[in-house]
Design a protein around this motif. Structure first.
Motif, PDB file in Angstrom:
ATOM      1  N   SER A 204       0.846  -1.189   0.000  1.00 47.93           N
ATOM      2  CA  SER A 204       0.000   0.000   0.000  1.00 47.93           C
ATOM      3  C   SER A 204       0.883   1.241   0.000  1.00 47.93           C
ATOM      4  O   SER A 204       1.839   1.324   0.782  1.00 47.93           O
ATOM      5  CB  SER A 204      -0.905   0.014   1.228  1.00 47.93           C
ATOM      6  OG  SER A 204      -1.430   1.311   1.455  1.00 47.93           O
ATOM      7  N   TRP A 252      -2.460  -1.423  -6.268  1.00 50.79           N
ATOM      8  CA  TRP A 252      -3.024  -0.428  -5.354  1.00 50.79           C
ATOM      9  C   TRP A 252      -3.293   0.885  -6.081  1.00 50.79           C
ATOM     10  O   TRP A 252      -2.464   1.338  -6.880  1.00 50.79           O
ATOM     11  CB  TRP A 252      -2.061  -0.132  -4.211  1.00 50.79           C
ATOM     12  CG  TRP A 252      -1.895  -1.236  -3.221  1.00 50.79           C
ATOM     13  CD1 TRP A 252      -0.938  -2.211  -3.227  1.00 50.79           C
ATOM     14  CD2 TRP A 252      -2.711  -1.483  -2.062  1.00 50.79           C
ATOM     15  NE1 TRP A 252      -1.103  -3.042  -2.152  1.00 50.79           N
ATOM     16  CE2 TRP A 252      -2.175  -2.617  -1.413  1.00 50.79           C
ATOM     17  CE3 TRP A 252      -3.824  -0.841  -1.509  1.00 50.79           C
ATOM     18  CZ2 TRP A 252      -2.728  -3.137  -0.236  1.00 50.79           C
ATOM     19  CZ3 TRP A 252      -4.373  -1.359  -0.341  1.00 50.79           C
ATOM     20  CH2 TRP A 252      -3.837  -2.494   0.282  1.00 50.79           C
ATOM     21  N   ASP A 255      -4.754   5.983  -3.091  1.00 51.01           N
ATOM     22  CA  ASP A 255      -5.226   6.176  -1.715  1.00 51.01           C
ATOM     23  C   ASP A 255      -4.676   5.119  -0.767  1.00 51.01           C
ATOM     24  O   ASP A 255      -4.780   5.257   0.456  1.00 51.01           O
ATOM     25  CB  ASP A 255      -6.755   6.218  -1.655  1.00 51.01           C
ATOM     26  CG  ASP A 255      -7.426   4.906  -2.083  1.00 51.01           C
ATOM     27  OD1 ASP A 255      -6.719   3.907  -2.333  1.00 51.01           O
ATOM     28  OD2 ASP A 255      -8.671   4.887  -2.172  1.00 51.01           O
ATOM     29  N   GLU A 257      -5.818   2.286  -0.122  1.00 57.32           N
ATOM     30  CA  GLU A 257      -6.869   1.461   0.470  1.00 57.32           C
ATOM     31  C   GLU A 257      -7.723   0.766  -0.582  1.00 57.32           C
ATOM     32  O   GLU A 257      -8.488  -0.135  -0.256  1.00 57.32           O
ATOM     33  CB  GLU A 257      -7.756   2.310   1.394  1.00 57.32           C
ATOM     34  CG  GLU A 257      -6.986   2.889   2.566  1.00 57.32           C
ATOM     35  CD  GLU A 257      -7.879   3.430   3.662  1.00 57.32           C
ATOM     36  OE1 GLU A 257      -9.094   3.606   3.399  1.00 57.32           O
ATOM     37  OE2 GLU A 257      -7.378   3.668   4.773  1.00 57.32           O
ATOM     38  N   THR A 258      -7.604   1.188  -1.828  1.00 57.48           N
ATOM     39  CA  THR A 258      -8.381   0.595  -2.918  1.00 57.48           C
ATOM     40  C   THR A 258      -7.454  -0.242  -3.793  1.00 57.48           C
ATOM     41  O   THR A 258      -6.324   0.159  -4.076  1.00 57.48           O
ATOM     42  CB  THR A 258      -9.046   1.684  -3.774  1.00 57.48           C
ATOM     43  OG1 THR A 258      -9.816   2.536  -2.928  1.00 57.48           O
ATOM     44  CG2 THR A 258      -9.950   1.064  -4.831  1.00 57.48           C
ATOM     45  N   HIS A 277     -12.582  -2.390  -8.977  1.00 62.83           N
ATOM     46  CA  HIS A 277     -11.939  -1.797  -7.808  1.00 62.83           C
ATOM     47  C   HIS A 277     -12.634  -2.355  -6.573  1.00 62.83           C
ATOM     48  O   HIS A 277     -13.854  -2.567  -6.566  1.00 62.83           O
ATOM     49  CB  HIS A 277     -12.079  -0.270  -7.795  1.00 62.83           C
ATOM     50  CG  HIS A 277     -11.388   0.423  -8.914  1.00 62.83           C
ATOM     51  ND1 HIS A 277     -11.731   1.702  -9.318  1.00 62.83           N
ATOM     52  CD2 HIS A 277     -10.381   0.041  -9.737  1.00 62.83           C
ATOM     53  CE1 HIS A 277     -10.959   2.071 -10.325  1.00 62.83           C
ATOM     54  NE2 HIS A 277     -10.145   1.081 -10.599  1.00 62.83           N
ATOM     55  N   ARG A 279     -12.215  -2.236  -1.967  1.00 65.49           N
ATOM     56  CA  ARG A 279     -11.464  -1.803  -0.786  1.00 65.49           C
ATOM     57  C   ARG A 279     -10.671  -2.994  -0.255  1.00 65.49           C
ATOM     58  O   ARG A 279     -11.071  -4.153  -0.441  1.00 65.49           O
ATOM     59  CB  ARG A 279     -12.410  -1.254   0.268  1.00 65.49           C
ATOM     60  CG  ARG A 279     -11.739  -0.446   1.366  1.00 65.49           C
ATOM     61  CD  ARG A 279     -12.751   0.298   2.220  1.00 65.49           C
ATOM     62  NE  ARG A 279     -12.103   1.168   3.197  1.00 65.49           N
ATOM     63  CZ  ARG A 279     -11.764   0.785   4.422  1.00 65.49           C
ATOM     64  NH1 ARG A 279     -12.055  -0.447   4.832  1.00 65.49           N
ATOM     65  NH2 ARG A 279     -11.172   1.619   5.246  1.00 65.49           N
ATOM     66  N   TYR A 280      -9.560  -2.722   0.416  1.00 64.32           N
ATOM     67  CA  TYR A 280      -8.662  -3.797   0.860  1.00 64.32           C
ATOM     68  C   TYR A 280      -9.347  -4.799   1.779  1.00 64.32           C
ATOM     69  O   TYR A 280      -8.920  -5.957   1.883  1.00 64.32           O
ATOM     70  CB  TYR A 280      -7.423  -3.208   1.555  1.00 64.32           C
ATOM     71  CG  TYR A 280      -7.697  -2.607   2.907  1.00 64.32           C
ATOM     72  CD1 TYR A 280      -7.599  -3.364   4.069  1.00 64.32           C
ATOM     73  CD2 TYR A 280      -8.061  -1.266   3.031  1.00 64.32           C
ATOM     74  CE1 TYR A 280      -7.856  -2.808   5.314  1.00 64.32           C
ATOM     75  CE2 TYR A 280      -8.315  -0.700   4.260  1.00 64.32           C
ATOM     76  CZ  TYR A 280      -8.214  -1.474   5.397  1.00 64.32           C
ATOM     77  OH  TYR A 280      -8.475  -0.920   6.624  1.00 64.32           O
ATOM     78  N   GLU A 284     -17.035  -2.448  -0.825  1.00 60.68           N
ATOM     79  CA  GLU A 284     -17.114  -1.405  -1.858  1.00 60.68           C
ATOM     80  C   GLU A 284     -16.612  -1.908  -3.217  1.00 60.68           C
ATOM     81  O   GLU A 284     -15.903  -1.206  -3.939  1.00 60.68           O
ATOM     82  CB  GLU A 284     -16.340  -0.153  -1.422  1.00 60.68           C
ATOM     83  CG  GLU A 284     -16.843   0.438  -0.120  1.00 60.68           C
ATOM     84  CD  GLU A 284     -16.037   1.648   0.333  1.00 60.68           C
ATOM     85  OE1 GLU A 284     -15.366   2.276  -0.517  1.00 60.68           O
ATOM     86  OE2 GLU A 284     -16.076   1.954   1.537  1.00 60.68           O
TER      87      GLU A 284
END
Length: 392
Positions: A204, A252, A255, A257-258, A277, A279-280, A284
């Motif tokens: 990340s 990654w 951000d 986190e995505t 896409h 979220r980790y 989402e």
């Protein structure tokens, strides 16, 4: 850690610019070919890796122009080329540590730290006998290198069919580890250890405790995208592979986190391709149609995505622009022709620049081997031709 590693006399030498500028005849976009040595194979870093440094003024590339693959930088304003490594063996698995003027790579069985200013090289870790190492990943705080190690098996090189080799290696379940090595030189930590083929560690860019790694194999048969918390050693699936699905080529977004990826539903012979896409933590998740299964995607944010196109009817980079009003991507636009002609040809591995103003890609369109290109993204994507399906 074995013999001392020293730079040769060519480290730091400068070479004249090789760049050539032209207008893409298919799209009208402005393209710059950064490398053109006819005897060399030159490529930017793998699309998951951040190759820019010096506030985006320099781009890292790998080239074998002296007979062995070494690391170079290209000054994007002048086109000037600087050789950064002159080491006794080829370098590979290169990444850049985001917070420092530092690169990480393998040289033979040693994981090496390169100071991009002084060009000093420091061996960090020696790979155990009988193991291969993945591309290195530098954590967001610049404190650790994270890699996957996987056992070398006697099936290596047995099959000329790449997909069959991947399936055979996956089925064999090689012993693998995900480890982190402090850049301070302290002892490494083993975070994951399994009898499965583990590979492709990505860090990340904002969360130093988070990395992804993958369960390697034929995408239809593995739950590929996995996350690891380096502080707690907790691991989890990010995007489960359901029946008749395949996903991979994860990366990654800026951000930290995505996670982006692409894949398909159905079979390889009759696929329904998509990119997505998530979220980790697996929430989402959004997915959208893609032109083919043989491609790579990259995004800094949801606002703009670049895809390699495909050698099966779309040999050019494609751009997807987000439409807030419709809550979906607009029809993709052709950005630049790269002439990708088959799986054995040079893969573009397209990646957006950190500022989102241009795309870097590799191509063999200029002759033998590969060269590195950048293409400017116009202010109005409406100036680019649309792509509405495969082309003959």
């Amino acid at each position: 850690m074995g013999d001392e590693l020293r730079q040769g006399p060519n480290a730091g030498r400068t070479l004249p610019p090789e760049r050539e500028r032209f207008t893409d005849p298919e799209t009208g976009a402005q393209v710059t070919r950064l490398t053109s040595d006819p005897g060399a194979d030159s490529r930017h870093l793998y699309f998951t890796e951040p190759g820019w440094y010096d506030d985006g003024r320099q781009l890292l590339v790998r080239s074998d122009r002296d007979g062995t693959q070494q690391l170079y930088s290209i000054a994007l304003e002048s086109g000037g080329i600087t050789q950064l490594t002159d080491l006794p063996a080829e370098i590979g698995g290169v990444t850049r540590v985001a917070t420092e003027p530092t690169a990480l790579f393998w040289c033979d069985d040693r994981l090496v730290v390169l100071d991009l200013e002084s060009l000093e090289v420091t061996p960090l870790y020696e790979r155990p006998d009988g193991y291969t190492g993945s591309i290195a990943a530098g954590t967001a705080d610049g404190a650790r290198a994270v890699v996957a190690l996987s056992e070398v098996l006697d099936i290596e090189g047995r099959s000329d069919d790449r997909e069959q080799w991947i399936a055979d290696r996956m089925d064999a379940g090689p012993h693998s580890k995900v480890i982190s090595v402090p850049l301070s030189g302290d002892e490494p930590t083993v975070h994951v250890e399994e009898d499965r083929w583990l590979n492709h560690v990505n860090a990340s860019p904002t969360r130093p405790e988070l990395v992804t790694y993958c369960e390697e194999g034929t995408w239809e048969d593995v739950d590929r995208i996995r996350a690891l918390n380096l502080e707690t050693d907790e691991t989890w699936l990010v995007r489960r592979t359901d029946e008749d699905e395949a996903v991979g080529h994860e990366y990654w977004l800026a951000d930290g986190e995505t996670i982006g990826y692409h894949g398909w539903r159905g079979s390889r012979d009759d696929p329904d391709p998509f990119f997505g896409h998530v979220r980790y933590d697996g929430t989402e998740r959004r997915e959208w149609p893609a032109p083919d299964i043989y491609t790579h995607f990259h995004s800094n944010t949801r606002d703009l995505a670049v895809g390699d196109g495909t050698y099966r009817g779309a040999p050019f980079d494609l751009l997807w622009e987000w439409d807030d009003g419709a809550d979906e991507y607009r029809m993709p636009r052709k950005l630049a022709s790269h002439g990708w002609s088959g799986d054995g040809d040079v893969h573009p591995h397209s990646r957006l620049s950190p500022d989102g103003n241009y795309v870097v890609f590799d191509s063999s369109r200029g002759g033998t081997g590969s060269d590195v290109y950048v293409v400017e993204i116009p202010d109005d994507l409406g100036d680019l031709p649309t792509f509405d399906g495969r082309e003959s």
